[in-house]
Design a protein around this motif. Structure first.
Motif, mmCIF file in Angstrom:
data_model
loop_
_atom_site.group_PDB
_atom_site.id
_atom_site.type_symbol
_atom_site.label_atom_id
_atom_site.label_comp_id
_atom_site.label_asym_id
_atom_site.label_seq_id
_atom_site.Cartn_x
_atom_site.Cartn_y
_atom_site.Cartn_z
ATOM 1 N N ARG A 112 0.834 -1.208 0.000
ATOM 2 C CA ARG A 112 0.000 0.000 0.000
ATOM 3 C C ARG A 112 0.866 1.255 0.000
ATOM 4 N N ALA A 113 1.950 1.251 0.750
ATOM 5 C CA ALA A 113 2.851 2.399 0.792
ATOM 6 C C ALA A 113 3.485 2.636 -0.575
ATOM 7 N N ALA A 114 3.868 1.564 -1.261
ATOM 8 C CA ALA A 114 4.456 1.706 -2.599
ATOM 9 C C ALA A 114 3.419 2.252 -3.581
ATOM 10 N N ALA A 115 2.183 1.776 -3.472
ATOM 11 C CA ALA A 115 1.115 2.287 -4.332
ATOM 12 C C ALA A 115 0.855 3.761 -4.026
ATOM 13 N N ALA A 116 0.828 4.123 -2.749
ATOM 14 C CA ALA A 116 0.601 5.512 -2.354
ATOM 15 C C ALA A 116 1.729 6.411 -2.866
ATOM 16 N N ALA A 117 2.947 5.887 -2.886
ATOM 17 C CA ALA A 117 4.087 6.664 -3.392
ATOM 18 C C ALA A 117 3.916 6.993 -4.872
ATOM 19 N N ARG A 118 3.222 6.130 -5.602
ATOM 20 C CA ARG A 118 2.956 6.413 -7.017
ATOM 21 C C ARG A 118 1.917 7.514 -7.159
ATOM 22 N N VAL A 119 1.025 7.607 -6.203
ATOM 23 C CA VAL A 119 -0.065 8.580 -6.249
ATOM 24 C C VAL A 119 0.398 9.956 -5.769
ATOM 25 N N ARG A 120 1.262 9.980 -4.774
ATOM 26 C CA ARG A 120 1.648 11.215 -4.074
ATOM 27 C C ARG A 120 2.064 12.353 -4.998
ATOM 28 N N PRO A 121 2.927 12.150 -5.989
ATOM 29 C CA PRO A 121 3.327 13.289 -6.833
ATOM 30 C C PRO A 121 2.143 13.926 -7.562
ATOM 31 N N LEU A 123 -0.923 14.066 -6.357
ATOM 32 C CA LEU A 123 -1.649 14.861 -5.360
ATOM 33 C C LEU A 123 -0.951 16.186 -5.115
ATOM 34 N N ASP A 124 0.385 16.147 -5.094
ATOM 35 C CA ASP A 124 1.158 17.368 -4.870
ATOM 36 C C ASP A 124 0.904 18.400 -5.962
ATOM 37 N N ALA A 125 0.548 17.932 -7.154
ATOM 38 C CA ALA A 125 0.311 18.837 -8.279
ATOM 39 C C ALA A 125 -1.068 19.507 -8.215
ATOM 40 N N LEU A 126 -1.925 19.055 -7.298
ATOM 41 C CA LEU A 126 -3.285 19.593 -7.189
ATOM 42 C C LEU A 126 -3.324 20.790 -6.240
ATOM 43 N N SER A 127 -4.370 21.574 -6.378
ATOM 44 C CA SER A 127 -4.590 22.697 -5.462
ATOM 45 C C SER A 127 -5.034 22.170 -4.095
ATOM 46 N N ASP A 128 -4.922 23.033 -3.089
ATOM 47 C CA ASP A 128 -5.405 22.659 -1.752
ATOM 48 C C ASP A 128 -6.884 22.291 -1.801
ATOM 49 N N PHE A 129 -7.663 23.050 -2.566
ATOM 50 C CA PHE A 129 -9.096 22.784 -2.692
ATOM 51 C C PHE A 129 -9.342 21.387 -3.280
#
Length: 153
Positions: A112-121, A123-129
């Motif tokens: 799950r952590a490895a999968a989340a690491a693929r998602v994280r960048p 999410l970082d590209a999205l706005s706070d909203f």
């Protein structure tokens, strides 16, 4: 290629179809973790055992829509990794129950952590909203999933 959402996204039927399609795709794409060596079914089995507790091989096979011999082979492979264990079913001495082990839970957490690491960048590209919107959507998806689980059908 991006999948198009339903033209009439306001209806409950269209929304249910869109959510089913995009969440399934999201899980498949995020779950393609390099070096895992196990199928998505293996990870789903570990997750189900973690959440629901011990189950028979036949129930796991039915739930995952695979033949019982295929599930038996998967359980043997997971057992060989030390990720699941089998014990006699107290309700039927002829059957066994499969349980996830602490090592299996740890492997699942790493996956799950490895999968989340693929998602994280992404999410970082999205706005706070947008991140807040996704956080609320995750809460709602959990609530819907719990409701579906409470009324299997």
């Amino acid at each position: 290629m991006s999948e198009k959402l339903s033209e009439n996204g306001s209806g409950a039927d269209a929304l249910a179809l869109d959510l089913t399609r995009v969440t399934g795709r999201f899980a498949r794409v995020a779950g393609r973790v390099a070096g895992g060596g196990f199928s998505l079914i293996a990870w789903r089995v570990l997750a189900e055992l973690e959440q629901a507790g011990p189950m028979r091989v036949s129930a796991l096979a039915h739930q995952q829509h695979v033949a019982q011999p295929s599930m038996t082979g998967l359980v043997q492979r997971l057992e060989g990794e030390g990720w699941v264990s089998r014990a006699p079913d107290p309700a039927d001495g002829r059957a066994t129950l499969v349980s996830v082990t602490p090592a299996g839970v740890e492997a699942l957490e790493e996956y799950r952590a490895a999968a989340a690491a693929r998602v994280r960048p992404h999410l970082d590209a999205l706005s706070d909203f947008d991140r807040a919107t996704l956080a609320r959507a995750a809460e709602l998806m959990q609530q819907i999933g719990d409701g579906i689980d409470a009324r299997p059908g």
